[in-house]
Design a protein around this motif. Structure first.
Motif, mmCIF file in Angstrom:
data_model
loop_
_atom_site.group_PDB
_atom_site.id
_atom_site.type_symbol
_atom_site.label_atom_id
_atom_site.label_comp_id
_atom_site.label_asym_id
_atom_site.label_seq_id
_atom_site.Cartn_x
_atom_site.Cartn_y
_atom_site.Cartn_z
ATOM 1 N N ALA A 324 0.810 -1.216 0.000
ATOM 2 C CA ALA A 324 0.000 0.000 0.000
ATOM 3 C C ALA A 324 0.841 1.262 0.000
ATOM 4 C CB ALA A 324 -0.946 -0.001 1.198
ATOM 5 N N ASP A 325 2.053 1.195 0.547
ATOM 6 C CA ASP A 325 2.874 2.404 0.631
ATOM 7 C C ASP A 325 3.742 2.627 -0.606
ATOM 8 O OD1 ASP A 325 4.565 0.289 0.985
ATOM 9 O OD2 ASP A 325 5.532 1.050 2.798
ATOM 10 N N ALA A 326 3.707 1.702 -1.580
ATOM 11 C CA ALA A 326 4.520 1.866 -2.796
ATOM 12 C C ALA A 326 3.805 1.244 -3.990
ATOM 13 C CB ALA A 326 5.900 1.235 -2.603
ATOM 14 N N PRO A 327 2.632 1.793 -4.371
ATOM 15 C CA PRO A 327 1.865 1.188 -5.463
ATOM 16 C C PRO A 327 2.382 1.641 -6.829
ATOM 17 C CG PRO A 327 0.710 3.087 -4.630
ATOM 18 C CD PRO A 327 1.932 2.935 -3.760
ATOM 19 N N PRO A 328 2.095 0.881 -7.898
ATOM 20 C CA PRO A 328 2.412 1.353 -9.246
ATOM 21 C C PRO A 328 1.430 2.440 -9.671
ATOM 22 C CG PRO A 328 1.211 -0.712 -9.357
ATOM 23 C CD PRO A 328 1.463 -0.440 -7.898
ATOM 24 N N ALA A 329 1.736 3.120 -10.758
ATOM 25 C CA ALA A 329 0.829 4.128 -11.301
ATOM 26 C C ALA A 329 -0.261 3.446 -12.128
ATOM 27 C CB ALA A 329 1.610 5.119 -12.148
ATOM 28 N N VAL A 330 -1.309 4.210 -12.443
ATOM 29 C CA VAL A 330 -2.425 3.705 -13.252
ATOM 30 C C VAL A 330 -2.693 4.725 -14.353
ATOM 31 C CG1 VAL A 330 -4.874 3.111 -13.288
ATOM 32 C CG2 VAL A 330 -3.453 2.418 -11.344
ATOM 33 N N ALA A 331 -2.786 4.273 -15.603
ATOM 34 C CA ALA A 331 -3.043 5.177 -16.719
ATOM 35 C C ALA A 331 -3.544 4.377 -17.914
ATOM 36 C CB ALA A 331 -1.785 5.962 -17.089
ATOM 37 N N GLN A 333 -2.887 5.961 -21.271
ATOM 38 C CA GLN A 333 -2.164 6.515 -22.413
ATOM 39 C C GLN A 333 -0.695 6.648 -22.041
ATOM 40 O OE1 GLN A 333 -4.111 9.881 -24.486
ATOM 41 N NE2 GLN A 333 -5.804 9.605 -23.058
ATOM 42 N N PHE A 334 0.180 6.227 -22.970
ATOM 43 C CA PHE A 334 1.602 6.146 -22.650
ATOM 44 C C PHE A 334 2.457 6.571 -23.836
ATOM 45 C CE2 PHE A 334 -0.677 2.792 -20.423
ATOM 46 C CZ PHE A 334 -0.261 2.953 -19.113
ATOM 47 N N GLU A 335 3.697 6.963 -23.519
ATOM 48 C CA GLU A 335 4.749 6.971 -24.533
ATOM 49 C C GLU A 335 5.530 5.683 -24.356
ATOM 50 O OE1 GLU A 335 7.667 10.356 -25.715
ATOM 51 O OE2 GLU A 335 8.851 8.902 -24.562
ATOM 52 N N ALA A 336 5.923 5.062 -25.470
ATOM 53 C CA ALA A 336 6.614 3.779 -25.387
ATOM 54 C C ALA A 336 7.571 3.610 -26.555
ATOM 55 C CB ALA A 336 5.599 2.634 -25.392
ATOM 56 N N THR A 337 8.593 2.798 -26.343
ATOM 57 C CA THR A 337 9.431 2.311 -27.436
ATOM 58 C C THR A 337 8.798 1.035 -27.962
ATOM 59 O OG1 THR A 337 11.477 3.256 -26.579
ATOM 60 C CG2 THR A 337 11.689 1.387 -28.067
ATOM 61 N N LEU A 338 8.691 0.933 -29.282
ATOM 62 C CA LEU A 338 8.032 -0.215 -29.897
ATOM 63 C C LEU A 338 8.967 -0.865 -30.905
ATOM 64 C CD1 LEU A 338 5.387 -1.837 -30.147
ATOM 65 C CD2 LEU A 338 4.638 -0.208 -31.885
ATOM 66 N N VAL A 401 -4.613 0.685 -16.831
ATOM 67 C CA VAL A 401 -3.859 -0.461 -16.322
ATOM 68 C C VAL A 401 -2.837 0.023 -15.308
ATOM 69 C CG1 VAL A 401 -4.128 -1.804 -18.443
ATOM 70 C CG2 VAL A 401 -2.139 -0.307 -18.167
ATOM 71 N N ALA A 402 -2.444 -0.873 -14.409
ATOM 72 C CA ALA A 402 -1.363 -0.586 -13.469
ATOM 73 C C ALA A 402 -0.034 -0.859 -14.168
ATOM 74 C CB ALA A 402 -1.503 -1.469 -12.230
ATOM 75 N N PHE A 403 0.942 0.023 -13.946
ATOM 76 C CA PHE A 403 2.216 -0.130 -14.645
ATOM 77 C C PHE A 403 3.335 0.534 -13.860
ATOM 78 C CE2 PHE A 403 1.442 4.218 -15.492
ATOM 79 C CZ PHE A 403 2.663 4.788 -15.833
ATOM 80 N N ASP A 404 4.560 0.148 -14.190
ATOM 81 C CA ASP A 404 5.775 0.850 -13.796
ATOM 82 C C ASP A 404 6.538 1.163 -15.074
ATOM 83 O OD1 ASP A 404 5.888 0.649 -10.757
ATOM 84 O OD2 ASP A 404 5.646 -1.466 -11.282
ATOM 85 N N PRO A 405 7.299 2.240 -15.127
ATOM 86 C CA PRO A 405 8.178 2.443 -16.282
ATOM 87 C C PRO A 405 9.099 1.230 -16.452
ATOM 88 C CG PRO A 405 8.092 4.419 -14.943
ATOM 89 C CD PRO A 405 7.389 3.348 -14.155
ATOM 90 N N TYR A 406 9.354 0.876 -17.703
ATOM 91 C CA TYR A 406 10.158 -0.316 -17.970
ATOM 92 C C TYR A 406 11.527 -0.223 -17.320
ATOM 93 C CZ TYR A 406 12.320 -4.163 -20.494
ATOM 94 O OH TYR A 406 12.972 -5.337 -20.810
ATOM 95 N N ALA A 407 12.084 0.990 -17.249
ATOM 96 C CA ALA A 407 13.407 1.165 -16.639
ATOM 97 C C ALA A 407 13.411 0.772 -15.175
ATOM 98 C CB ALA A 407 13.863 2.619 -16.795
ATOM 99 N N GLU A 408 12.220 0.761 -14.543
ATOM 100 C CA GLU A 408 12.130 0.402 -13.129
ATOM 101 C C GLU A 408 11.705 -1.043 -12.912
ATOM 102 O OE1 GLU A 408 9.550 3.184 -11.232
ATOM 103 O OE2 GLU A 408 10.669 4.935 -11.939
ATOM 104 N N ASN A 409 10.901 -1.592 -13.813
ATOM 105 C CA ASN A 409 10.413 -2.959 -13.639
ATOM 106 C C ASN A 409 10.058 -3.542 -15.002
ATOM 107 O OD1 ASN A 409 8.674 -5.274 -13.172
ATOM 108 N ND2 ASN A 409 8.521 -4.603 -11.063
ATOM 109 N N ARG A 410 10.795 -4.555 -15.418
ATOM 110 C CA ARG A 410 10.543 -5.159 -16.731
ATOM 111 C C ARG A 410 9.164 -5.798 -16.822
ATOM 112 N NH1 ARG A 410 15.550 -8.729 -18.913
ATOM 113 N NH2 ARG A 410 17.246 -7.693 -17.798
ATOM 114 N N HIS A 432 7.497 4.065 -21.278
ATOM 115 C CA HIS A 432 8.348 5.123 -20.730
ATOM 116 C C HIS A 432 7.650 5.823 -19.570
ATOM 117 C CE1 HIS A 432 10.482 5.627 -24.895
ATOM 118 N NE2 HIS A 432 10.690 4.451 -24.344
ATOM 119 N N PHE A 433 6.479 6.391 -19.873
ATOM 120 C CA PHE A 433 5.730 7.148 -18.861
ATOM 121 C C PHE A 433 4.300 7.326 -19.346
ATOM 122 C CE2 PHE A 433 8.136 10.145 -21.544
ATOM 123 C CZ PHE A 433 7.101 10.838 -22.145
ATOM 124 N N ALA A 434 3.407 7.648 -18.404
ATOM 125 C CA ALA A 434 2.020 7.952 -18.750
ATOM 126 C C ALA A 434 1.942 9.360 -19.300
ATOM 127 C CB ALA A 434 1.126 7.805 -17.525
#
Length: 630
Positions: A324-331, A333-338, A401-410, A432-434
């Protein structure tokens, strides 16, 4: 039981226990064609005594049969298992092999070197901790060396072994080794790779593979095996990340038990800790942690577990449980490498599926911001992405969806893209980021809704979608349908393909990407018209099923009526009211549906009109009757 039997059983138990306690390192080998990747892995398997007698006998027989190594063992044959690989002498698929030493267990992926199979290399790299990039000492750093290194950096692998192979063929030259090492390090620094161990090798002769070689007295570093046995594994870093459990399965064997099963992708969890479920945001405490060995007080990354919670919460597959004290973000729409992995190009606006962890959602990709030239790292303009191309673009998901930036969690930042029709994996990417608008743009609730507008007009709003070849008679029939509905007091609007291209879509051409965007815009407009209470008649060739399915999804299954105006191409070409087929046949008009661009007919339309049997008036009558009685 005899003492001897007991001793043997104890030895086996101790051995198995020791194997379980060993750390596991996943690594890949990659590089250009014929750099010796398969030979290197075969040598590692041979030297680590991981071959059974029958395998060794078969290797000796196959080596004599192939005869490429002058009577010596051809270690590449241990890995290149496909017949096509042996015939061509190249690896065309990802081959996984397991082996172990006294210090560590290993899973190695032999990834393809040929540019055509770059997509397969992504698969092998997705779970690796270390990349062994081979360079042929005779050829030096090549385009594919740079391509694979760039992909490795994108995937998030930070530990690199630069294996300068076939050094025996250049006389074990220290100068050659250092020149290649310096050139590679200069390129690697540009893409953020700094943890590089350069090792001079001869995979075929065994130099510096498992033991230091007397042929390279000028090299004072470890052998490849010594490096692999001592390098830190990724699990150690993942343990220090915030806890993430993507829910794979809700386990409900009876009314007294509800558990949430999955594999921990990062961090650790303890009984009694407070957790939050994303994307809903509901919180509870961990009641119990169940592992394969039974209940446990805690669990850590890499373990498959089932959690039970103190509170009843609506949780389903694809949700993410976090502390609960360290949840992922929720969004949404994203920027991403494809990285595009399909022979058919990525089409902006086309609906695909996106799989992120255990969650699968709908997605559309926008036109790339740029694609990357992997040789120069230059950013190039692009309207789409072809196979093996890498670009950066924005993604629009159909739900948050719940997510973390790929640089932080694959695990919670890496995704694959799936074709809706074939179910093939067509792309892979890294979030990359929301986008800020995903958090700041919200749907505005209104008092007057679609039902109220429909009641005022005394009709059932629909999107009536006419599809078929050019010249099939879509516009003629749609015009007649609108006239009949108007005579009955119905409120309609006709969206015709040619008319829309004079205004809303006048900036679009006729490439596949532009055709997809053309239909996406029209589908959105038709949905708004249906929301306004109208019967929207849409007359477009709309050649691709994926876009028609997208329009159906927007309108809803009860609001969409697909009408296939079925006309053989020879009949449509004979009519040719606008002279378009003649221009297409002469080459004046490119990407013309039915000639040099495909048409995918509907598989289960609500109404099929055979224009060789029905007149336009009869066809319009059938359609109006269907609409009035449904």
């Amino acid at each position: 039981m005899s003492t001897v039997t007991t001793t043997i059983a104890d030895d086996i138990e101790r051995y198995l226990s020791a194997q379980q306690e060993k750390s596991l390192l996943r690594f890949i080998t990659c590089g250009s064609v014929d750099d010796g990747k398969s030979t290197l892995i075969g040598r590692l398997l041979y030297e680590s005594k991981m071959l059974f007698e029958d395998q060794l006998s078969q290797l000796e027989a196959d080596s004599k049969k192939v005869g490429t190594q002058g009577g010596n063992l051809d270690f590449a044959l241990l890995v290149d298992g496909l017949a096509a690989e042996r015939e061509q002498g190249i690896t065309i698929d990802v081959a996984y092999r397991f082996f172990a030493t006294d210090k560590r267990k290993f899973i190695v992926a032999d990834t393809p070197g040929h540019e055509q199979y770059t997509r397969n290399m992504i698969t092998g790299a997705s779970t690796a901790d270390v990349a062994v990039i081979l360079v042929d000492a005779r050829k030096g750093v090549l385009t594919q060396t740079r391509r694979h290194s760039y992909l490795v950096s994108l995937i998030g692998i930070r530990r690199i072994v630069l294996a300068v192979n076939k050094l025996d063929m250049v006389g074990y030259s220290q100068e050659t080794f250092e020149r290649i090492t310096n050139e590679y390090r200069a390129f690697a620094a540009q893409i953020g790779l700094h943890d590089i161990a350069s090792i001079p090798l001869s995979a075929l002769a065994g130099d510096n593979v498992t033991e230091s070689s007397a042929n390279t007295p000028w090299y004072g570093g470890p052998s490849l095996m010594a490096y692999l046995e001592s390098v830190p594994v990724e699990d150690d870093a993942r343990l220090n990340q915030p806890f993430r459990l993507p829910v794979q399965w809700v386990n409900r064997p009876n009314l007294n038990f509800r558990g949430y099963a999955g594999s921990i992708s990062a961090g650790e969890i303890r009984r009694g800790e407070r957790v939050r479920v994303l994307p809903s945001g509901r919180e509870s405490r961990v009641a119990s942690i169940i592992t394969a060995a039974g209940e446990a007080a805690s669990a850590r990354c890499g373990q498959a577990i089932t959690l039970t919670l103190e509170d009843e919460i609506d949780i389903s597959r694809g949700d993410v449980i976090a502390r609960a004290d360290a949840p992922p973000a929720v969004a949404d729409q994203f920027e991403a490498t494809l990285v595009w992995m399909n022979e058919e190009p990525m089409l902006p606006g086309r609906p695909y599926l996106l799989k992120l962890g255990t969650r699968t959602v709908g997605v559309t990709c926008q036109q790339p911001k740029y694609r990357v030239n992997v040789n120069t790292l230059e950013h190039l303009a692009a309207r789409t992405l072809e196979m093996n191309e890498i670009g950066v673009c924005n993604l629009n998901l159909d739900r948050a969806v719940a997510f973390d930036p790929y640089a932080e969690n694959r695990e919670t930042g890496g995704f694959i893209v799936i074709d809706r029709l074939t179910n093939n994996t067509v792309g892979a990417g890294m979030l990359h980021f929301a986008l800020r608008r995903s958090q700041n743009v919200h749907w505005q609730a209104t008092v007057v809704d679609a039902s109220a507008r429909a009641t005022l007009k005394h009709q059932t709003p629909r999107v009536v979608w006419f599809t078929g070849l050019s010249g099939a008679g879509k516009s003629t029939i749609a015009n007649l349908v609108e006239q009949k509905l108007l005579a009955l007091g119905k409120h309609t609007y006709l969206l015709d393909g040619d008319n829309v291209r004079h205004g809303l879509n006048k900036d679009l051409g006729f490439s596949e990407a532009d055709r997809v965007e053309n239909i996406r815009r029209v589908a959105e407009v038709a949905r708004l018209m249906m929301d306004a209470g109208l019967i929207a008649l849409v007359s477009f060739i709309s050649p691709f099923r994926a876009e028609r399915d997208m329009a159906r999804a927007l309108a809803g299954p009860d609001g969409f009526v697909e009408i296939f105006v079925d006309t053989p191409i020879d009949v449509a070409e004979e009519r040719d009211p606008k002279g378009l087929y003649k221009k297409a046949r002469s080459g004046e008009l490119k990407n013309f549906t039915g000639i040099d661009s495909p048409y995918e007919p509907p598989e289960q339309p609500e109404i099929r009109i055979d224009t060789t049997a029905d007149t336009p008036e009869q066809a319009a009558g059938k359609i109006v009757d269907w609409l009035l009685h449904r």
